[in-house]
Design an enzyme around this catalytic site. Structure first.
Site, PDB file in Angstrom:
ATOM      1  N   ASP A   9      44.850  28.149  51.679  1.00  0.00           N
ATOM      2  CA  ASP A   9      43.923  28.830  52.584  1.00  0.00           C
ATOM      3  C   ASP A   9      43.448  27.820  53.624  1.00  0.00           C
ATOM      4  OD1 ASP A   9      44.275  30.886  50.826  1.00  0.00           O
ATOM      5  OD2 ASP A   9      42.184  31.039  50.198  1.00  0.00           O
ATOM      6  N   ASP A 131      43.371  44.451  49.350  1.00  0.00           N
ATOM      7  CA  ASP A 131      42.257  43.644  48.848  1.00  0.00           C
ATOM      8  C   ASP A 131      41.181  44.595  48.348  1.00  0.00           C
ATOM      9  OD1 ASP A 131      43.680  41.421  49.722  1.00  0.00           O
ATOM     10  OD2 ASP A 131      42.779  41.514  51.709  1.00  0.00           O
TER      11      ASP A 131
END
Length: 239
Positions: A9, A131
């Site tokens: 990330d 998500d």
């Protein structure tokens, strides 16, 4: 054998992790994501999931240079997500070395564009990002909850030809409390042919074993590696 997909990330070009997608919890693990990717590759990893966290919030791709550096200095097969909202963003991702892209917000906010891309690039390159928080899809860096329910959302898109789905349980992400095995079993019961990529909560090797037993095809994980709960050597049993 379950496919292992470590995650990198990116915020400000650095390798970070968040807890439950909260940007206030960011912790920098390495200033140089290329080093991290090279280490993964040196231990036999073939796949990589890169998330442009700046892009997810800015709503356009930001950290494409990091993607380019990792793609040009390793042979990892990369899927890239975060901030892909326009044709230009998508081209930037592919031109800078992504073999696949993960698209979440655009599938909710602009289904016509998502379907166009699915048709144009095919279901091997386009991964649907789902998500989930309390069974609803979240978008825009998880800062916004949609009214889309998970299973109907997946049904709509599998009918359109989606094959690969990256499903993150937001409540588990970065918390090192174990993945939502039951959630993934429920999805696979409904969609047995789906290439489901589980994400969120992996805290130890046993969690990966549990997902493999549940016949989940692939898993994304990051914090457990960065916190030393799982070592790269531990992963040899899955190679």
């Amino acid at each position: 054998m379950i496919e292992l997909i470590p995650a990198i990330d990116i915020i400000d070009g650095k390798c970070v992790r968040l807890s439950q997608g909260d940007y206030n919890t960011q912790k920098v693990y390495n200033e140089n994501p290329v080093e991290v990717a090279k280490e993964f590759e040196a231990h036999g990893i073939h796949r990589l999931h890169i998330v442009d966290l700046d892009g997810a919030v800015s709503r356009h791709v930001v950290n494409y240079r990091v993607l380019d550096q990792i793609a040009s200095r390793t042979s990892l097969v990369i899927d890239f997500g975060g901030g892909i909202k326009t044709d230009e963003d998508l081209v930037i991702a592919f031109d800078n070395g992504a073999q696949m892209v993960t698209l979440g917000s655009v599938a909710v906010k602009n289904p016509g564009l998502f379907k166009k891309w699915l048709e144009q690039y095919g279901n091997e390159k386009i991964i649907l990002g789902a998500d989930v928080k309390e069974n609803k899809i979240s978008v825009n860096g998880w800062k916004e909850e949609s009214q889309q329910q998970l299973i109907p959302f997946l049904k709509d898109y599998t009918k359109e030809g989606v094959f690969k789905v990256l499903c993150t349980d937001i409540s588990r992400d970065g918390m090192l409390q174990g993945p939502s095995v039951e959630l993934y079993q429920q999805i696979l019961k409904e969609f047995p042919n789906m290439h489901l990529i589980a994400s969120g909560g992996v805290s130890c090797i046993q969690d990966i074993i549990d997902l493999e037993i549940a016949k989940v095809p692939a898993v994304v994980f990051g914090k457990a590696l960065y916190e030393g709960k799982i070592t790269l050597k531990d992963l040899n049993r899955f190679m």
